[in-house]
Design a protein around this motif. Structure first.
Motif, mmCIF file in Angstrom:
data_model
loop_
_atom_site.group_PDB
_atom_site.id
_atom_site.type_symbol
_atom_site.label_atom_id
_atom_site.label_comp_id
_atom_site.label_asym_id
_atom_site.label_seq_id
_atom_site.Cartn_x
_atom_site.Cartn_y
_atom_site.Cartn_z
ATOM 1 N N ALA A 1 -4.770 -11.066 -51.284
ATOM 2 C CA ALA A 1 -5.556 -10.835 -50.071
ATOM 3 C C ALA A 1 -6.096 -12.153 -49.511
ATOM 4 C CB ALA A 1 -6.688 -9.861 -50.366
ATOM 5 N N SER B 1 -5.170 -13.617 -45.825
ATOM 6 C CA SER B 1 -6.230 -13.939 -44.876
ATOM 7 C C SER B 1 -6.112 -15.380 -44.384
ATOM 8 C CB SER B 1 -7.599 -13.724 -45.532
ATOM 9 O OG SER B 1 -8.637 -14.068 -44.646
ATOM 10 N N TYR C 1 -6.953 -2.595 -53.715
ATOM 11 C CA TYR C 1 -6.532 -3.398 -52.578
ATOM 12 C C TYR C 1 -7.588 -3.402 -51.468
ATOM 13 C CZ TYR C 1 -1.769 -4.233 -54.285
ATOM 14 O OH TYR C 1 -0.681 -4.673 -54.995
ATOM 15 N N LEU D 1 -9.259 -6.802 -50.024
ATOM 16 C CA LEU D 1 -9.194 -7.131 -48.604
ATOM 17 C C LEU D 1 -10.587 -7.332 -48.017
ATOM 18 C CD1 LEU D 1 -6.352 -4.673 -47.543
ATOM 19 C CD2 LEU D 1 -6.223 -7.165 -47.490
ATOM 20 N N PHE E 1 -11.536 -9.147 -44.465
ATOM 21 C CA PHE E 1 -10.948 -8.179 -43.547
ATOM 22 C C PHE E 1 -11.951 -7.072 -43.207
ATOM 23 C CE2 PHE E 1 -7.141 -10.129 -45.208
ATOM 24 C CZ PHE E 1 -6.281 -10.143 -44.113
ATOM 25 N N ALA F 1 -5.313 -3.534 -41.928
ATOM 26 C CA ALA F 1 -6.543 -4.310 -42.001
ATOM 27 C C ALA F 1 -6.573 -5.365 -40.890
ATOM 28 C CB ALA F 1 -6.698 -4.972 -43.353
#
Length: 249
Positions: A124, A128, A171, A175, A180, A247
């Motif tokens: 993640a 990002s 997950y 995130l 996110f 996301a």
């Protein structure tokens, strides 16, 4: 039970088949989540898209006309070799395939407008980092109760015994920690019917549903009993369970 060597498995399958299941004859009842349909809906044609865990590139190539540039990566050299062969056949000029570890993305910060990941692990934080501000990350994953009757019959399988929703929660938390927001969840559990025993065997030999399928002498005895028990008018019955996360950064 010894730990299943996923990397060796995917390398072998990548060379043999990629993620091409066009040979399998099956019927699906119910509406399943479809990551790449969402991508086509959201894309405007000007985006740069990263596909993590692209496999043999079959799905990525099918939507490449919807974006400006598509880069597919996979940690398996076998999968990337198949992806390059598929790319050469289709002659898509806006697609690149690269051998790369998803936990160490070798791309500049905020380089991609869209990032996708289908049935593969991801970082993640790395997603990002390489995703542009206001970019979108979409991932589709296999839920724990996928092919539940098969795994119950064999007494082993992918995520066997793990509570439903465990991976999804993991997950979502990752995130959120990576910055996110507005994370949407979509889930589906559909019924599948495989027309012939060889269709089901092909699936089991080319996916990790039952790790090391066929390497134990009792596997085909279990399979024969499963087919006799779960054959309906429409075929050999099982289920496909998936979840998708969308996301926004």
């Amino acid at each position: 039970m010894k730990e299943f060597n996923y990397k060796a498995f995917y390398d072998r399958v990548g060379v043999e088949n990629g993620w091409n299941f066009s040979k399998v004859v099956s019927l699906t009842e119910g509406k399943s989540v479809n990551l790449f349909s969402h991508v086509v809906e959201k894309a405007k044609g000007s985006e740069i898209l990263l596909d993590i865990g692209t496999g043999g590139g079959e799905a990525a190539l099918s939507i490449s006309n919807s974006v400006l540039l598509l880069v597919g990566i996979d940690c398996s050299s076998g999968m990337i070799a198949t992806a390059m062969t598929n790319l050469e056949k289709q002659k898509k000029e806006n697609v690149r395939f690269l051998l790369m570890d998803a936990t160490r993305l070798d791309f500049p910060d905020q380089f991609f407008d869209l990032v996708t990941c289908r049935h593969s692990d991801f970082s993640a934080k790395e997603v990002s980092r390489v995703l542009a501000q206001d970019g979108i990350f979409l991932t589709q994953q296999v839920s724990e109760n996928d092919k539940s009757n098969i795994k119950e019959f064999f007494g082993r399988g992918q995520a066997y015994g793990i509570p439903q929703g465990t991976l999804r929660k993991k997950y979502i938390k990752a995130l959120q920690s990576a910055g996110f927001s507005n994370i949407q969840t979509f889930e589906s559990n559909v019924t599948e019917y495989y027309s012939r025993p060889e269709d089901l065997i092909f699936l089991l030999k080319h996916t990790p549903i039952v790790p090391d399928f066929g390497e134990r002498k009792e596997d085909f005895k279990f399979l024969d009993a499963f087919i006799q028990t779960h054959t309906a008018d429409k075929g050999i019955e099982t289920n496909a369970s998936r979840f998708m996360l969308v996301a926004h950064k």
